[in-house]
Design a protein around this motif. Structure first.
Motif, PDB file in Angstrom:
ATOM      1  N   GLU A  64       2.973   3.509  -4.936  1.00 23.95           N
ATOM      2  CA  GLU A  64       3.355   2.290  -5.632  1.00 23.95           C
ATOM      3  C   GLU A  64       4.240   1.405  -4.760  1.00 23.95           C
ATOM      4  O   GLU A  64       4.083   0.168  -4.751  1.00 23.95           O
ATOM      5  CB  GLU A  64       4.081   2.637  -6.940  1.00 23.95           C
ATOM      6  N   HIS A  67       2.045  -0.278  -2.276  1.00 21.08           N
ATOM      7  CA  HIS A  67       1.271  -1.320  -2.967  1.00 21.08           C
ATOM      8  C   HIS A  67       2.125  -2.551  -3.244  1.00 21.08           C
ATOM      9  O   HIS A  67       1.696  -3.695  -2.996  1.00 21.08           O
ATOM     10  CB  HIS A  67       0.713  -0.753  -4.273  1.00 21.08           C
ATOM     11  N   ARG A  68       3.331  -2.350  -3.743  1.00 21.84           N
ATOM     12  CA  ARG A  68       4.187  -3.489  -4.084  1.00 21.84           C
ATOM     13  C   ARG A  68       4.595  -4.274  -2.840  1.00 21.84           C
ATOM     14  O   ARG A  68       4.662  -5.509  -2.874  1.00 21.84           O
ATOM     15  CB  ARG A  68       5.420  -3.002  -4.848  1.00 21.84           C
ATOM     16  N   HIS A  69       4.879  -3.550  -1.753  1.00 22.75           N
ATOM     17  CA  HIS A  69       5.250  -4.282  -0.536  1.00 22.75           C
ATOM     18  C   HIS A  69       4.065  -5.090  -0.012  1.00 22.75           C
ATOM     19  O   HIS A  69       4.243  -6.204   0.490  1.00 22.75           O
ATOM     20  CB  HIS A  69       5.745  -3.330   0.556  1.00 22.75           C
ATOM     21  N   GLN A  71       1.885  -6.501  -1.835  1.00 25.78           N
ATOM     22  CA  GLN A  71       1.774  -7.697  -2.679  1.00 25.78           C
ATOM     23  C   GLN A  71       2.782  -8.775  -2.277  1.00 25.78           C
ATOM     24  O   GLN A  71       2.426  -9.953  -2.158  1.00 25.78           O
ATOM     25  CB  GLN A  71       1.981  -7.318  -4.143  1.00 25.78           C
TER      26      GLN A  71
END
Length: 264
Positions: A64, A67-69, A71
Protein backbone atom coordinates in the motif's frame (compact mmCIF):
# COMPACT_ATOMS: atom_id res chain seq x y z
CA UNK A 1 -2.90 -22.23 40.40
CA UNK A 2 -5.70 -20.01 41.67
CA UNK A 3 -9.25 -20.30 40.41
CA UNK A 4 -9.31 -18.88 36.85
CA UNK A 5 -10.58 -15.31 36.76
CA UNK A 6 -9.77 -14.13 33.21
CA UNK A 7 -8.06 -15.02 29.95
CA UNK A 8 -5.12 -12.91 28.77
CA UNK A 9 -4.40 -12.97 25.05
CA UNK A 10 -1.45 -11.14 23.59
CA UNK A 11 -0.54 -9.74 20.21
CA UNK A 12 3.15 -10.33 19.48
CA UNK A 13 4.68 -7.56 17.38
CA UNK A 14 5.30 -4.46 19.48
CA UNK A 15 4.03 -6.26 22.59
CA UNK A 16 6.09 -9.43 23.04
CA UNK A 17 8.98 -8.24 20.86
CA UNK A 18 10.26 -4.86 19.69
CA UNK A 19 9.86 -4.86 15.90
CA UNK A 20 10.96 -1.27 15.24
CA UNK A 21 14.33 -2.51 13.99
CA UNK A 22 12.99 -5.60 12.25
CA UNK A 23 9.45 -5.70 10.82
CA UNK A 24 9.23 -1.94 10.45
CA UNK A 25 12.76 -1.77 9.08
CA UNK A 26 11.83 -4.48 6.59
CA UNK A 27 8.76 -2.44 5.55
CA UNK A 28 10.95 0.61 4.96
CA UNK A 29 13.55 -1.44 3.05
CA UNK A 30 10.86 -3.03 0.89
CA UNK A 31 9.12 0.23 0.04
CA UNK A 32 12.45 1.89 -0.74
CA UNK A 33 13.46 -1.01 -2.99
CA UNK A 34 10.20 -1.13 -4.96
CA UNK A 35 10.05 2.66 -5.34
CA UNK A 36 13.55 2.51 -6.81
CA UNK A 37 15.00 4.54 -3.96
CA UNK A 38 12.55 7.42 -4.34
CA UNK A 39 10.78 6.89 -1.02
CA UNK A 40 11.68 5.36 2.33
CA UNK A 41 8.80 5.61 4.82
CA UNK A 42 9.60 6.95 8.28
CA UNK A 43 8.35 5.25 11.46
CA UNK A 44 5.70 7.98 11.62
CA UNK A 45 4.59 7.22 8.05
CA UNK A 46 4.15 3.55 8.97
CA UNK A 47 2.30 4.40 12.18
CA UNK A 48 -0.05 6.72 10.29
CA UNK A 49 -0.88 3.94 7.84
CA UNK A 50 -1.47 1.44 10.63
CA UNK A 51 -3.66 3.93 12.50
CA UNK A 52 -6.22 3.39 9.73
CA UNK A 53 -6.85 0.04 11.41
CA UNK A 54 -6.76 -2.24 8.34
CA UNK A 55 -3.04 -2.67 7.61
CA UNK A 56 -2.07 -5.25 10.20
CA UNK A 57 -0.41 -7.40 7.50
CA UNK A 58 3.03 -5.86 6.92
CA UNK A 59 3.31 -7.27 3.40
CA UNK A 60 0.08 -5.54 2.44
CA UNK A 61 1.16 -2.42 4.31
CA UNK A 62 4.36 -2.35 2.23
CA UNK A 63 2.38 -2.80 -0.97
CA UNK A 64 0.00 0.00 0.00
CA UNK A 65 2.84 2.43 0.79
CA UNK A 66 4.42 1.68 -2.58
CA UNK A 67 1.07 2.18 -4.31
CA UNK A 68 0.35 5.47 -2.54
CA UNK A 69 3.78 6.89 -3.31
CA UNK A 70 3.28 5.99 -6.94
CA UNK A 71 0.02 7.93 -6.93
CA UNK A 72 1.41 11.10 -5.34
CA UNK A 73 4.62 11.05 -7.41
CA UNK A 74 2.88 10.07 -10.65
CA UNK A 75 5.24 7.12 -11.10
CA UNK A 76 4.48 3.50 -11.90
CA UNK A 77 6.09 0.92 -9.60
CA UNK A 78 6.05 -2.85 -9.42
CA UNK A 79 3.53 -3.83 -6.73
CA UNK A 80 3.48 -7.57 -7.40
CA UNK A 81 2.45 -9.05 -4.05
CA UNK A 82 4.54 -12.23 -4.30
CA UNK A 83 7.64 -10.24 -5.20
CA UNK A 84 7.05 -7.92 -2.23
CA UNK A 85 6.69 -10.88 0.14
CA UNK A 86 9.88 -12.49 -1.16
CA UNK A 87 11.95 -9.33 -0.75
CA UNK A 88 10.43 -8.52 2.66
CA UNK A 89 11.10 -12.01 3.99
CA UNK A 90 14.71 -11.95 2.81
CA UNK A 91 15.26 -8.79 4.83
CA UNK A 92 13.24 -9.78 7.88
CA UNK A 93 13.92 -13.49 8.16
CA UNK A 94 16.86 -14.16 5.88
CA UNK A 95 17.05 -16.98 3.40
CA UNK A 96 16.03 -20.57 4.08
CA UNK A 97 13.13 -22.12 5.95
CA UNK A 98 14.97 -23.44 9.02
CA UNK A 99 14.57 -20.96 11.91
CA UNK A 100 17.92 -22.09 13.32
CA UNK A 101 19.57 -20.79 10.15
CA UNK A 102 17.80 -17.43 9.95
CA UNK A 103 20.13 -14.42 9.68
CA UNK A 104 17.72 -11.51 9.10
CA UNK A 105 16.45 -8.72 11.32
CA UNK A 106 14.35 -11.19 13.33
CA UNK A 107 17.48 -12.41 15.10
CA UNK A 108 18.06 -8.94 16.59
CA UNK A 109 14.62 -8.27 18.05
CA UNK A 110 14.60 -7.24 21.74
CA UNK A 111 12.28 -9.43 23.83
CA UNK A 112 9.65 -7.58 25.87
CA UNK A 113 8.08 -10.49 27.79
CA UNK A 114 9.46 -13.27 29.97
CA UNK A 115 8.28 -16.80 30.66
CA UNK A 116 8.31 -15.91 34.37
CA UNK A 117 5.74 -13.18 33.78
CA UNK A 118 3.37 -15.59 32.06
CA UNK A 119 3.91 -18.15 34.82
CA UNK A 120 2.92 -15.54 37.41
CA UNK A 121 -0.27 -14.75 35.50
CA UNK A 122 -1.13 -18.45 35.33
CA UNK A 123 -0.43 -18.89 39.05
CA UNK A 124 -2.90 -16.08 39.79
CA UNK A 125 -5.63 -17.66 37.67
CA UNK A 126 -4.99 -15.88 34.37
CA UNK A 127 -4.00 -18.36 31.66
CA UNK A 128 -2.57 -16.81 28.50
CA UNK A 129 -2.27 -17.34 24.77
CA UNK A 130 -1.27 -15.44 21.62
CA UNK A 131 -3.17 -14.11 18.62
CA UNK A 132 -0.94 -12.41 16.07
CA UNK A 133 -0.83 -11.34 12.45
CA UNK A 134 2.74 -12.63 12.28
CA UNK A 135 3.57 -15.83 10.43
CA UNK A 136 3.61 -18.94 12.59
CA UNK A 137 7.31 -19.41 11.97
CA UNK A 138 8.33 -15.95 13.16
CA UNK A 139 5.87 -16.01 16.08
CA UNK A 140 7.14 -19.36 17.33
CA UNK A 141 10.72 -18.16 16.87
CA UNK A 142 10.19 -15.51 19.55
CA UNK A 143 7.87 -17.56 21.78
CA UNK A 144 9.80 -20.81 21.80
CA UNK A 145 13.40 -20.07 20.91
CA UNK A 146 13.78 -16.65 22.51
CA UNK A 147 11.36 -16.75 25.46
CA UNK A 148 11.50 -20.51 26.01
CA UNK A 149 7.79 -21.38 26.03
CA UNK A 150 6.83 -24.97 25.36
CA UNK A 151 3.98 -25.40 22.86
CA UNK A 152 2.20 -22.06 23.52
CA UNK A 153 -1.35 -21.57 22.28
CA UNK A 154 -0.98 -19.47 19.14
CA UNK A 155 -3.27 -18.33 16.35
CA UNK A 156 -1.09 -16.82 13.61
CA UNK A 157 -1.47 -15.22 10.20
CA UNK A 158 -2.46 -18.26 8.17
CA UNK A 159 -4.90 -19.54 10.81
CA UNK A 160 -7.53 -16.79 10.69
CA UNK A 161 -8.65 -13.67 8.81
CA UNK A 162 -6.67 -10.50 9.42
CA UNK A 163 -7.56 -8.22 12.31
CA UNK A 164 -9.84 -6.43 13.06
CA UNK A 165 -11.86 -9.56 12.25
CA UNK A 166 -12.23 -11.22 15.69
CA UNK A 167 -12.33 -14.80 14.35
CA UNK A 168 -8.74 -15.50 15.41
CA UNK A 169 -9.50 -14.16 18.88
CA UNK A 170 -12.43 -16.56 19.19
CA UNK A 171 -10.21 -19.44 18.01
CA UNK A 172 -7.64 -18.59 20.68
CA UNK A 173 -10.30 -18.48 23.38
CA UNK A 174 -11.67 -21.84 22.28
CA UNK A 175 -8.27 -23.46 22.80
CA UNK A 176 -7.88 -21.87 26.22
CA UNK A 177 -11.35 -23.00 27.25
CA UNK A 178 -10.39 -26.62 26.69
CA UNK A 179 -8.87 -26.47 30.18
CA UNK A 180 -10.69 -23.61 31.97
CA UNK A 181 -14.34 -22.60 32.49
CA UNK A 182 -16.06 -20.85 29.60
CA UNK A 183 -17.33 -17.29 29.76
CA UNK A 184 -14.42 -15.72 31.66
CA UNK A 185 -13.49 -12.07 30.95
CA UNK A 186 -11.06 -11.71 28.05
CA UNK A 187 -8.23 -9.20 27.86
CA UNK A 188 -6.50 -8.61 24.55
CA UNK A 189 -3.22 -6.68 24.67
CA UNK A 190 -2.00 -5.08 21.47
CA UNK A 191 -0.19 -2.04 20.14
CA UNK A 192 -2.29 -0.96 17.16
CA UNK A 193 -5.68 0.42 16.27
CA UNK A 194 -6.47 -2.90 14.56
CA UNK A 195 -5.89 -4.72 17.86
CA UNK A 196 -8.29 -2.46 19.72
CA UNK A 197 -10.82 -2.69 16.88
CA UNK A 198 -10.64 -6.47 17.18
CA UNK A 199 -11.65 -6.48 20.82
CA UNK A 200 -14.41 -3.94 20.12
CA UNK A 201 -15.75 -6.15 17.31
CA UNK A 202 -15.81 -9.13 19.68
CA UNK A 203 -17.66 -7.02 22.23
CA UNK A 204 -20.27 -6.09 19.63
CA UNK A 205 -20.75 -9.68 18.49
CA UNK A 206 -20.78 -11.22 21.98
CA UNK A 207 -21.97 -8.54 24.44
CA UNK A 208 -22.76 -11.09 27.12
CA UNK A 209 -19.03 -11.48 27.79
CA UNK A 210 -16.63 -8.93 29.32
CA UNK A 211 -14.03 -7.87 26.73
CA UNK A 212 -11.15 -5.61 27.71
CA UNK A 213 -8.70 -3.95 25.33
CA UNK A 214 -5.22 -3.22 26.71
CA UNK A 215 -3.09 -0.88 24.62
CA UNK A 216 0.66 -1.40 24.89
CA UNK A 217 2.86 1.43 23.61
CA UNK A 218 5.54 0.01 21.29
CA UNK A 219 9.09 1.07 22.23
CA UNK A 220 9.65 3.24 19.16
CA UNK A 221 6.90 5.72 20.12
CA UNK A 222 8.22 6.31 23.63
CA UNK A 223 11.36 8.28 22.79
CA UNK A 224 9.28 11.42 22.19
CA UNK A 225 6.77 12.51 24.85
CA UNK A 226 4.44 14.26 22.43
CA UNK A 227 4.42 11.31 20.05
CA UNK A 228 3.90 8.88 22.94
CA UNK A 229 0.92 10.82 24.26
CA UNK A 230 -0.62 11.13 20.79
CA UNK A 231 -0.19 7.39 20.17
CA UNK A 232 -1.72 6.61 23.56
CA UNK A 233 -4.70 8.81 22.78
CA UNK A 234 -5.14 7.05 19.43
CA UNK A 235 -5.31 3.67 21.17
CA UNK A 236 -7.81 5.00 23.71
CA UNK A 237 -10.00 6.45 20.98
CA UNK A 238 -9.87 3.06 19.23
CA UNK A 239 -11.27 1.40 22.36
CA UNK A 240 -8.41 0.67 24.75
CA UNK A 241 -9.64 0.40 28.35
CA UNK A 242 -6.09 0.80 29.59
CA UNK A 243 -2.80 1.90 27.99
CA UNK A 244 0.57 0.76 29.35
CA UNK A 245 4.20 1.50 28.53
CA UNK A 246 5.23 -2.17 28.83
CA UNK A 247 3.26 -5.39 28.63
CA UNK A 248 4.54 -6.71 31.98
CA UNK A 249 2.87 -3.75 33.69
CA UNK A 250 -0.31 -5.74 33.10
CA UNK A 251 -0.04 -7.46 36.48
CA UNK A 252 -2.58 -9.82 38.05
CA UNK A 253 -3.52 -7.01 40.44
CA UNK A 254 -4.09 -4.57 37.59
CA UNK A 255 -6.19 -7.14 35.74
CA UNK A 256 -8.34 -7.76 38.81
CA UNK A 257 -8.82 -4.00 39.31
CA UNK A 258 -9.74 -3.51 35.64
CA UNK A 259 -12.34 -6.28 35.78
CA UNK A 260 -13.77 -4.90 39.01
CA UNK A 261 -14.02 -1.38 37.57
CA UNK A 262 -16.03 -2.71 34.62
CA UNK A 263 -18.36 -4.69 36.89
CA UNK A 264 -19.07 -1.80 39.28
Amino acid sequence: MSMPIALAIFDIDGVVRDVSGSYRRAIADTVEHFTQGHYRPTPTDIDQLKSEGIWNNDWKASQELIHRHGQVSDRTYNTDYKAIITYFQERYRGTGDDPKQWTGYITQEPVLMSAQYLAKLAHEGIPSAFFSGATRGSANYILQQRIGLSDPILIAMADAPSKPDPTGLYMTIKQLEATVPSGLPVLYAGDTVADMATIKAAQTHCPERLWLGVGVLPPHVQADVIYRDRYSKTLQEAGADLVLNHVEQLTPEKIQALIQSQND
